[in-house]
Design a protein around this motif. Structure first.
Motif, PDB file in Angstrom:
ATOM      1  N   GLU A  86       2.376 -10.350  13.906  1.00 27.56           N
ATOM      2  CA  GLU A  86       3.641 -10.868  13.364  1.00 27.56           C
ATOM      3  C   GLU A  86       3.480 -12.182  12.591  1.00 27.56           C
ATOM      4  O   GLU A  86       4.336 -13.063  12.653  1.00 27.56           O
ATOM      5  CB  GLU A  86       4.677 -11.034  14.481  1.00 27.56           C
ATOM      6  N   PHE A  87       2.378 -12.282  11.869  1.00 27.93           N
ATOM      7  CA  PHE A  87       2.209 -13.417  10.973  1.00 27.93           C
ATOM      8  C   PHE A  87       2.615 -13.062   9.543  1.00 27.93           C
ATOM      9  O   PHE A  87       2.901 -13.941   8.739  1.00 27.93           O
ATOM     10  CB  PHE A  87       0.749 -13.897  10.972  1.00 27.93           C
ATOM     11  N   ALA A  88       2.625 -11.760   9.222  1.00 29.73           N
ATOM     12  CA  ALA A  88       2.964 -11.318   7.867  1.00 29.73           C
ATOM     13  C   ALA A  88       3.632  -9.958   7.940  1.00 29.73           C
ATOM     14  O   ALA A  88       3.496  -9.227   8.933  1.00 29.73           O
ATOM     15  CB  ALA A  88       1.709 -11.265   6.992  1.00 29.73           C
ATOM     16  N   ARG A  89       4.373  -9.647   6.864  1.00 23.18           N
ATOM     17  CA  ARG A  89       5.093  -8.383   6.833  1.00 23.18           C
ATOM     18  C   ARG A  89       5.022  -7.806   5.415  1.00 23.18           C
ATOM     19  O   ARG A  89       5.250  -8.522   4.439  1.00 23.18           O
ATOM     20  CB  ARG A  89       6.547  -8.594   7.234  1.00 23.18           C
ATOM     21  N   PRO A  90       4.740  -6.495   5.256  1.00 17.86           N
ATOM     22  CA  PRO A  90       4.723  -5.876   3.930  1.00 17.86           C
ATOM     23  C   PRO A  90       6.091  -5.284   3.589  1.00 17.86           C
ATOM     24  O   PRO A  90       6.843  -4.874   4.477  1.00 17.86           O
ATOM     25  CB  PRO A  90       3.679  -4.779   4.080  1.00 17.86           C
ATOM     26  N   THR A  91       6.396  -5.237   2.312  1.00 13.62           N
ATOM     27  CA  THR A  91       7.612  -4.561   1.836  1.00 13.62           C
ATOM     28  C   THR A  91       7.233  -3.717   0.626  1.00 13.62           C
ATOM     29  O   THR A  91       6.301  -4.040  -0.105  1.00 13.62           O
ATOM     30  CB  THR A  91       8.700  -5.574   1.434  1.00 13.62           C
ATOM     31  N   GLY A  92       7.981  -2.631   0.422  1.00  7.78           N
ATOM     32  CA  GLY A  92       7.753  -1.793  -0.741  1.00  7.78           C
ATOM     33  C   GLY A  92       6.794  -0.655  -0.472  1.00  7.78           C
ATOM     34  O   GLY A  92       6.185  -0.541   0.595  1.00  7.78           O
ATOM     35  N   ALA A  93       6.680   0.218  -1.490  1.00  8.61           N
ATOM     36  CA  ALA A  93       5.807   1.387  -1.398  1.00  8.61           C
ATOM     37  C   ALA A  93       4.345   0.946  -1.448  1.00  8.61           C
ATOM     38  O   ALA A  93       4.031  -0.207  -1.744  1.00  8.61           O
ATOM     39  CB  ALA A  93       6.120   2.363  -2.531  1.00  8.61           C
ATOM     40  N   THR A  94       3.459   1.900  -1.184  1.00  8.07           N
ATOM     41  CA  THR A  94       2.032   1.603  -1.103  1.00  8.07           C
ATOM     42  C   THR A  94       1.514   0.957  -2.386  1.00  8.07           C
ATOM     43  O   THR A  94       0.819  -0.053  -2.360  1.00  8.07           O
ATOM     44  CB  THR A  94       1.227   2.879  -0.805  1.00  8.07           C
ATOM     45  N   LYS A  95       1.861   1.544  -3.544  1.00  6.55           N
ATOM     46  CA  LYS A  95       1.332   1.023  -4.812  1.00  6.55           C
ATOM     47  C   LYS A  95       1.922  -0.333  -5.188  1.00  6.55           C
ATOM     48  O   LYS A  95       1.235  -1.180  -5.738  1.00  6.55           O
ATOM     49  CB  LYS A  95       1.581   2.028  -5.941  1.00  6.55           C
ATOM     50  N   GLY A  96       3.205  -0.521  -4.878  1.00  4.49           N
ATOM     51  CA  GLY A  96       3.845  -1.787  -5.240  1.00  4.49           C
ATOM     52  C   GLY A  96       4.087  -2.694  -4.053  1.00  4.49           C
ATOM     53  O   GLY A  96       5.002  -3.529  -4.069  1.00  4.49           O
ATOM     54  N   ARG A  97       3.276  -2.533  -3.023  1.00  2.00           N
ATOM     55  CA  ARG A  97       3.522  -3.270  -1.788  1.00  2.00           C
ATOM     56  C   ARG A  97       3.319  -4.775  -2.001  1.00  2.00           C
ATOM     57  O   ARG A  97       2.389  -5.211  -2.681  1.00  2.00           O
ATOM     58  CB  ARG A  97       2.591  -2.765  -0.685  1.00  2.00           C
ATOM     59  N   VAL A  98       4.204  -5.547  -1.370  1.00  4.22           N
ATOM     60  CA  VAL A  98       4.149  -7.012  -1.436  1.00  4.22           C
ATOM     61  C   VAL A  98       4.096  -7.543  -0.010  1.00  4.22           C
ATOM     62  O   VAL A  98       4.849  -7.107   0.863  1.00  4.22           O
ATOM     63  CB  VAL A  98       5.386  -7.585  -2.164  1.00  4.22           C
ATOM     64  N   TRP A  99       3.201  -8.512   0.206  1.00  7.95           N
ATOM     65  CA  TRP A  99       3.044  -9.114   1.536  1.00  7.95           C
ATOM     66  C   TRP A  99       3.653 -10.507   1.547  1.00  7.95           C
ATOM     67  O   TRP A  99       3.471 -11.287   0.614  1.00  7.95           O
ATOM     68  CB  TRP A  99       1.564  -9.196   1.909  1.00  7.95           C
TER      69      TRP A  99
END
Length: 361
Positions: free
Chosen positions: A58-71
């Motif tokens: 729980e130090f980081a979280r991804p958002t978005g689809a695999t190709k456009g994923r943002v951390w």
């Protein structure tokens, strides 16, 4: 998931490096760019394991689809160790005096260290070696040399946006209005420096010129920025830009600067209780080449200066003990200003209305 795990020792070296990189972009770091930036630390699999580790702890979280994923980093980087007493004093002084001089991402990354520093100083209230350290914050201060004017308000999120762009050499879309303009202007600019001068903050930028000629650095008052938005990588930073040269040689931070001239001042030093009171101009120089020739009751000062509004205000402030001898144009300007001031004060109060204006007859 492993909750409440904020111990840096529980993170792998690559996970820590990845979290530090994420912290430089609060709005999010694209996965593809993260992998490119971390390529020297390992292959794609290794980097993905580090990202999964940060997500699980729980130090980081991804958002978005695999190709456009943002951390995005959702917790500050944990402190690696307990700071010493001396380091604690330094950290808390830094937070107190210079937080706006640091990018917001750097400040956020230091929050655990600030908290640890506070913990060190408060750990043993009766310890004599910590008492002096705790009192240190009340023993130093930074004051401006003139009357303490109330600084105009500036939105904190503007400092965050500007600091992030400045740190990462990214462009900004700025909406700006001067005191003379009814409507604000919008343009894209590349930030080059952030300057605190007295109660004001200035953002030094270069904008795009349609003529193709090199742009000139422009100082914008932060309190006159109506809106500012990140514009990403667009305009290039001028690698030849020197902040020291901008401040000391170009004099762009002065109001209405003129060409350098040699000034001669007759300075009088007053006598109090039979002792000469040293004038401030003996120790505070107007220029590096300043010279002083002692005279009876004071001294003659010679220096190379740049005429400007701040310099004029300084000479007016010191006018009871300082005479401008040359250049003649500056002497005549001082005489004119002082005569106008005297005329205003010699106006009888009974002929003035409450607003200070002379009523019409």
């Amino acid at each position: 998931m492993n909750k409440n795990n904020n111990d840096r020792s529980q993170l792998s070296e690559l996970a820590t490096a990845t979290l530090e990189l994420m912290a430089t972009r609060p709005e999010g770091f694209p996965s593809s760019e993260l992998q490119a930036a971390l390529g020297m630390h390992g292959d794609v699999r290794t980097i993905r394991r580090a990202l999964r580790e940060l997500e699980e702890k729980e130090f980081a979280r991804p958002t978005g689809a695999t190709k456009g994923r943002v951390w995005k980093a959702i917790k500050p980087i944990p402190s690696s160790r307990r700071p010493t007493v001396n380091e604690s004093i330094a950290l808390l002084t830094l937070r107190h005096l210079a937080y706006r001089h640091l990018p917001s991402s750097v400040v956020r990354s230091l929050e655990p260290d600030f908290a640890a520093a506070e913990g060190v100083l408060q750990a043993h209230p009766t310890a004599s070696n910590l008492a002096a350290a705790r009192l240190w914050m009340d023993k130093t201060a930074r004051l401006h040399g003139r009357y303490p004017l109330i600084a105009p308000s500036i939105r904190e999120d503007f400092f965050e946006i500007v600091g992030h762009a400045l740190y990462n050499d990214e462009s900004l879309d700025i909406t700006y209005r001067t005191s003379l303009e009814a409507e604000p202007k919008q343009y894209r600019a590349m930030p080059h420096a952030l300057i605190e001068k007295g109660p004001l903050w200035y953002l030094v930028v270069k904008n795009r010129r349609n003529s193709g000629k090199p742009a000139t650095p422009i100082p914008l008052r932060m309190d006159r920025i109506v809106d500012v938005k990140p514009a990403g990588i667009d305009l290039p930073r001028d690698k030849s830009f020197s902040l020291d040269k901008f401040i000391r040689q170009d004099r762009s931070m002065e109001f209405f600067p003129g060409d350098p001239v040699q000034i001669r001042l007759r300075v009088r030093e007053i006598i109090e209780d039979g002792q000469r009171v040293e004038h401030a101009f003996r120790s505070l120089k107007l220029s590096p080449d300043q010279t002083i020739e002692d005279l009876e009751g004071g001294f003659m000062l010679t220096a190379t200066i740049v005429p400007s509004v701040p310099l004029t205000n300084l000479l007016l402030e010191k006018s009871t003990t300082v005479d401008v001898i040359s250049p003649l144009s500056m002497r005549q300007d001082m005489i004119s200003r002082l005569k106008r001031a005297l005329a205003q004060y010699e106006e009888p109060l009974e002929v003035l209305d409450v607003s200070g204006r002379q009523p019409s007859s």
